[in-house]
Design an enzyme around this catalytic site. Sequence first.
Site, PDB file in Angstrom:
ATOM      1  N   ASN A 164      -9.533   3.339  -2.151  1.00 37.63           N
ATOM      2  CA  ASN A 164      -9.933   4.398  -1.076  1.00 37.63           C
ATOM      3  C   ASN A 164      -9.144   5.545  -0.923  1.00 37.63           C
ATOM      4  O   ASN A 164      -9.534   6.455  -0.809  1.00 37.63           O
ATOM      5  CB  ASN A 164     -10.075   3.508   0.122  1.00 37.63           C
ATOM      6  CG  ASN A 164     -11.089   2.774   0.301  1.00 37.63           C
ATOM      7  OD1 ASN A 164     -11.961   2.677  -0.396  1.00 37.63           O
ATOM      8  ND2 ASN A 164     -10.958   1.709   1.229  1.00 37.63           N
TER       9      ASN A 164
ATOM     10  N   HIS B 244       0.711  -1.287  -0.009  1.00 36.98           N
ATOM     11  CA  HIS B 244      -0.123  -0.025  -0.201  1.00 36.98           C
ATOM     12  C   HIS B 244       0.844   1.273  -0.055  1.00 36.98           C
ATOM     13  O   HIS B 244       0.104   2.219  -0.455  1.00 36.98           O
ATOM     14  CB  HIS B 244      -0.845  -0.223   1.191  1.00 36.98           C
ATOM     15  CG  HIS B 244      -2.329   0.332   1.029  1.00 36.98           C
ATOM     16  ND1 HIS B 244      -2.931   0.561  -0.354  1.00 36.98           N
ATOM     17  CD2 HIS B 244      -3.310   0.928   1.874  1.00 36.98           C
ATOM     18  CE1 HIS B 244      -4.154   0.594  -0.084  1.00 36.98           C
ATOM     19  NE2 HIS B 244      -4.528   1.000   1.011  1.00 36.98           N
TER      20      HIS B 244
END
EC number: 3.1.1.29
Length: 186
Positions: free
Chosen positions: A113, A19
């Site tokens: 997101n 991430h």
Amino acid sequence: MYVIVGLGNPDKKYEHTRHNIGFDVIDALADKYNISVTDKKHKALCGSGVIEGMKVLLVKPQTYMNLSGESVAEVMNFYKLDPDEEMIVIFDDISLEPGRIRIRKKGSAGGHNGIKSIIAMTGTQGFSRIKVGVGEKPQGWDLADHVLGRFSSEDRAKVEEAIGHAMDAAVLMMQGETDKAMNIYN
């Protein structure tokens, strides 16, 4: 001035996870062009400098991934810049295998997101982006566990190459050569 945003999570425990690949690209750009990304402002770590003759601000939001838009909108508003013309966002993509990058001139969040937050807070989907492949989650794994996990040594080597490609693509994009970057790397 161009703003290059790398997405990630701020805690040390997330360093070099899938991430945080956006942070890794920003760090590599900072190292290559001798830019210190240590100024704490706009809910981010920022560093200004020059890349290939162009003024640039490197940004690592410190809001955690899902609130990245708060930081990005603050930066763009403070400098009165247009995200559609003067910003590149670099982030992880689970639909690309490790070592691949994909450049887009605009688009939806695609389930990411951090990108959802940036779209919501800037009011636009029209900003340029570089997606860096981190691979699909293994069957039976939780998505969060996958993206917050680290690469295997084999995948890390591929990702290091992709970081170099993402840096080169970002420079081409700042020079107005997005189509050329897409032809080379997509």
